[in-house]
Every structure is written in C-alpha cells, then in structure tokens.
Scaffold this motif. Structure first.
Motif, PDB file in Angstrom:
ATOM      1  N   ILE A  80       0.864  -1.182   0.000  1.00  0.00           N
ATOM      2  CA  ILE A  80       0.000   0.000   0.000  1.00  0.00           C
ATOM      3  C   ILE A  80       0.903   1.235   0.000  1.00  0.00           C
ATOM      4  O   ILE A  80       1.490   1.595   1.017  1.00  0.00           O
ATOM      5  CB  ILE A  80      -0.943   0.008   1.219  1.00  0.00           C
ATOM      6  CG1 ILE A  80      -1.772  -1.281   1.258  1.00  0.00           C
ATOM      7  CG2 ILE A  80      -1.857   1.226   1.164  1.00  0.00           C
ATOM      8  CD1 ILE A  80      -2.637  -1.513   0.040  1.00  0.00           C
ATOM      9  N   SER A  81       1.004   1.884  -1.154  1.00  0.00           N
ATOM     10  CA  SER A  81       1.976   2.959  -1.331  1.00  0.00           C
ATOM     11  C   SER A  81       1.341   4.345  -1.366  1.00  0.00           C
ATOM     12  O   SER A  81       2.025   5.328  -1.640  1.00  0.00           O
ATOM     13  CB  SER A  81       2.755   2.739  -2.629  1.00  0.00           C
ATOM     14  OG  SER A  81       1.872   2.714  -3.744  1.00  0.00           O
ATOM     15  N   GLY A  82       0.061   4.443  -1.086  1.00  0.00           N
ATOM     16  CA  GLY A  82      -0.613   5.734  -1.074  1.00  0.00           C
ATOM     17  C   GLY A  82      -2.081   5.549  -0.759  1.00  0.00           C
ATOM     18  O   GLY A  82      -2.548   4.435  -0.494  1.00  0.00           O
ATOM     19  N   ASN A  83      -2.819   6.650  -0.777  1.00  0.00           N
ATOM     20  CA  ASN A  83      -4.274   6.568  -0.673  1.00  0.00           C
ATOM     21  C   ASN A  83      -4.902   6.355  -2.048  1.00  0.00           C
ATOM     22  O   ASN A  83      -6.073   6.018  -2.161  1.00  0.00           O
ATOM     23  CB  ASN A  83      -4.847   7.859  -0.082  1.00  0.00           C
ATOM     24  CG  ASN A  83      -4.285   8.190   1.286  1.00  0.00           C
ATOM     25  OD1 ASN A  83      -3.708   7.350   1.954  1.00  0.00           O
ATOM     26  ND2 ASN A  83      -4.461   9.437   1.692  1.00  0.00           N
ATOM     27  N   TYR A  84      -4.070   6.549  -3.083  1.00  0.00           N
ATOM     28  CA  TYR A  84      -4.576   6.659  -4.449  1.00  0.00           C
ATOM     29  C   TYR A  84      -3.411   6.341  -5.378  1.00  0.00           C
ATOM     30  O   TYR A  84      -2.270   6.727  -5.115  1.00  0.00           O
ATOM     31  CB  TYR A  84      -5.021   8.111  -4.650  1.00  0.00           C
ATOM     32  CG  TYR A  84      -5.884   8.428  -5.843  1.00  0.00           C
ATOM     33  CD1 TYR A  84      -7.222   8.079  -5.848  1.00  0.00           C
ATOM     34  CD2 TYR A  84      -5.372   9.136  -6.920  1.00  0.00           C
ATOM     35  CE1 TYR A  84      -8.039   8.429  -6.923  1.00  0.00           C
ATOM     36  CE2 TYR A  84      -6.179   9.490  -7.996  1.00  0.00           C
ATOM     37  CZ  TYR A  84      -7.518   9.125  -7.991  1.00  0.00           C
ATOM     38  OH  TYR A  84      -8.318   9.468  -9.044  1.00  0.00           O
TER      39      TYR A  84
END
Length: 405
Positions: free
Chosen positions: A83-87
């Motif tokens: 998971i490298s961001g919210n988006y």
C-alpha cells in the motif's frame, strides 16, 4: 499461552501478558507532543515518557495515512505490504484507483495472525476507508471486532463483530469533520478494554484538527488534552499503551494565507505538451476539506515516451522553487515538495474552497515522515540498544510487545 509466538514478516511476536493498545494519532506531528508537554497540558503522556520510552521514528514516504497505518499493522514497510498511497495509477489499465481495498494489501495483519492463534483483537478507526484493510481476513465470529467511528451507527455482528456501538460508547454519531470523530475511537476503545479485555487493540484517529490548527492553537490544545486524558485511562485499565502517528504536518501557506502550491501537471503540460505525462496525487481521498488533495508527494507517469523521458522531466522540475527532490523510483518520477510547499496536478483539479477558513497544513513528503514513538512501559536492554541505532514506525508493535517484556 505465554510461550506461544506469532511470526509475521520476519519478526517473532511473544504472546502478550497484558493488553496491548497502539494508538495512531493521524497527523500527530512530534511538535504537538513537544509543545503540549512544554505547556503542561499533557500530564499522562509526559508521565509515560518519563516512566516508559520515547523517541522519534521514521515513517514511510509518502507520509500518508494508508501506507503508514498498513505498515504499523503488518510490522513491515510498504515494499512488503504493497500500500503505497491513498490513491494510485494502475499502469495496466491507465485508471486511477483509490487504494483502500483489502484486496490490495499483500501481507496478513498482526491482528489477523494473533486472532487466528486464539487472541481477542479489536481494531477501531475514524475513517471507514481504513477499516476494511485493518480488518482484512479477521474472523469476526470469534469475538474479534473491527469498525469505524464514521459508520458506528451501522455496525453489525456479521460485518464488524459488534452492534449497538453508539449505545456502548454513550455518544452520538460524530461529524466527519470534527474532533469527535477521533475522540469517539478512543472512548470506544476504553469501553471495549473494560468489557472485552482484548490482547491487541489498534486505535487509528483522523487528522482534521491538525490540518486546520498548528501546535499551540487553542483548538489543537483542547484536542490533545482529550487524547492525553484517554491515554491515561487506557493505561489505568492495565494496558501497555503505545502512541505514534502515521505522519506529521506542516504549514503549506504563503504569507497572505493562501496555499503554497506547485501545480505540476500544468507545468509539465506547458513545457512538454498535453497528454505526455500524468501527475497522480497519492494523498487524494474523499475528505477534500482536510487538504484539497494537495500534499508533499506526487508521482509522474509518462504517457508518451517518444516526446519526453524521465530525465527530461526531472531536469525541468528540479529547478522549480518548492520541489525538494525528483527521484526516478516510483512511476517514472516521484516528486517531493519541501517542508512549506504542496504539489498538485492541474489547478482545475483541486477544489480549494473548503480551505479558506484556515491556513493550509498538509503532509506527504519527507519533512512529515518523522513521528512520535512513545511507550507507557520501559524497554528491556535488548530493545534499548536497538533503539539507539534508529527507529522505524512500523516496528511499534514489535517494541511494544517484545521490547517491554
């Protein structure tokens, strides 16, 4: 159970002898703790620091909610859990995707691993966008609980492992844009610690207050006073309590109070032509009143490699005031702002109307990656020695469970 261990992502976790409660203050920059202690308004946290352990840890970059919450709950960096961001931009489809689905999480969570071994675990988060990842594969039929204060009026046994949450907590459904959304999480955690006595509890707050109010502001002070009181109550119930943040927070406004923004998509379009590259802002989520989708980290994906290269983009944008770094490591280029600047896409993609009531404070870059790392119990010699060589925020459960034995 005392001899049982849980193995995840290269770490062996001992079976807790006391309830473990980890509190993630969303946007809880160390400056809030430092200022609050200096002003004498955080007596419980100050006492924990004196009796237990305190340091400043390095969080994940981009310094955003989803990557760092998932690092905390898996005990691993984003390179492991995915998971490298919210988006993000799905390179295979070319579509921009909200990164909160549990299917995107590549690692089991500590909550799931302990629950499968027979522990009772609880996960409570302010925003429901995190709830599904935090509760991924958690067996709720065995007394485990996972819910958000955002949807606390809709909880069911099947979906959350609990019902009648508003009645349990004795508070009304909190407004999404309020301190109450976070305080509800803490009050619910206290009630469940009293009644359920889980071995592991993870409480994750929201950063609406910190986006609007700097350390020392009366609104921020009142919020942190409430957090401090809850911290003390959790410890008084016999838990080892740990406190951290998913990211820090910095002022990103010009002297006149307007947001200090580099609209990178517009700059790239003007220099290299429209549709040559796409700027994606990984801070993007549905809570635009927090930050207007403006943060300190963006990714650039090249669409037309015949017209522009990563080296071309890096050479051009590194000369822009407010750009601190532009490494070619994620997408084709990752762009990181300095401490006082945010980076956006095109000006017409960002609704700043909700930011007029306060100076813009935001996060995402390296300058917001330092977070508090506070334990209510002292570390043993092994972990004190480890801590001297640097702390990573994703190690918090390891230090809290293993380091206090």
């Amino acid at each position: 159970m005392d001899n049982k261990t849980i193995h995840l992502n290269g770490v062996d976790y001992a079976w807790p002898t006391r309830p473990i409660v980890v509190v993630c203050i969303d946007g809880g920059d160390p400056a809030y703790i430092e200022r609050g202690i200096a002003d004498g308004i955080l007596p419980n946290i100050e006492s924990c620091i004196q009796r237990g352990f305190s340091g400043v840890a390095a969080g994940a970059v981009p310094s955003l909610t989803c990557p760092n919450n998932m690092s905390l709950i898996t005990g691993a960096p984003a390179s492991v859990h995915g998971i490298s961001g919210n988006y993000y931009l799905d390179a295979a489809t070319g579509k921009e995707v909200v990164m909160t689905g549990p299917e995107l999480l590549r690692s089991p969570t500590l909550l799931k691993q302990f629950a499968d071994a027979g522990a009772k675990v609880v996960s409570i988060t302010a925003k429901d966008k995190l709830r599904r990842q935090l509760g991924k594969d958690l067996d709720l039929a065995r007394g485990n609980i996972s819910f958000s204060s955002e949807n606390s009026d809709q909880c069911t046994l099947a979906e959350n492992g609990i019902e009648n949450v508003l009645e349990l907590v004795g508070r009304p459904l909190p407004d999404m844009y309020s301190a109450d959304l976070s305080l509800f999480v803490l009050e619910a955690g206290i009630r469940l610690l009293e009644r359920v006595r889980p071995q592991l509890m993870f409480l994750s707050l929201t950063d609406y207050i910190q986006h609007k109010n700097a350390p020392g502001d009366p609104v921020a002070d009142d919020f942190f006073k409430h957090i401090d009181a809850c911290f003390g109550r959790l410890e008084s119930l016999g838990a080892i309590v740990a406190l951290t943040a998913d990211h820090g927070m910095n002022d990103k406004s010009l002297p006149d109070g307007s947001p200090n923004v580099v609209y990178l998509q517009d700059i790239i379009n003007e220099r290299f032509g429209a549709d040559t590259a796409r700027v994606v802002c990984p801070i993007t989520d549905s809570f635009v009143r927090h930050h207007g989708a403006l943060g300190g980290f963006v990714r650039v994906w090249i669409r037309d490699h015949q017209r522009v290269s990563a080296a071309d983009i890096i050479a051009h944008i590194c000369r822009i005031p407010g750009v601190a770094e532009a490494p070619d490591r994620e997408g084709e280029v990752a762009v990181i702002a300095d401490a006082n600047t945010v980076i956006g896409g095109s000006a017409n993609e960002h609704d700043l109307s909700a930011l007029r009531d306060a100076r813009l404070r935001s996060h995402g870059g390296v300058s917001e990656a330092s977070v508090p790392f506070i334990l209510s119990a002292p570390l043993n010699e092994t972990y004190r020695t480890r801590a001297v060589h640097g702390l990573k925020s994703y190690q918090l459960f390891d230090y809290t469970i293993n380091g206090t034995r």
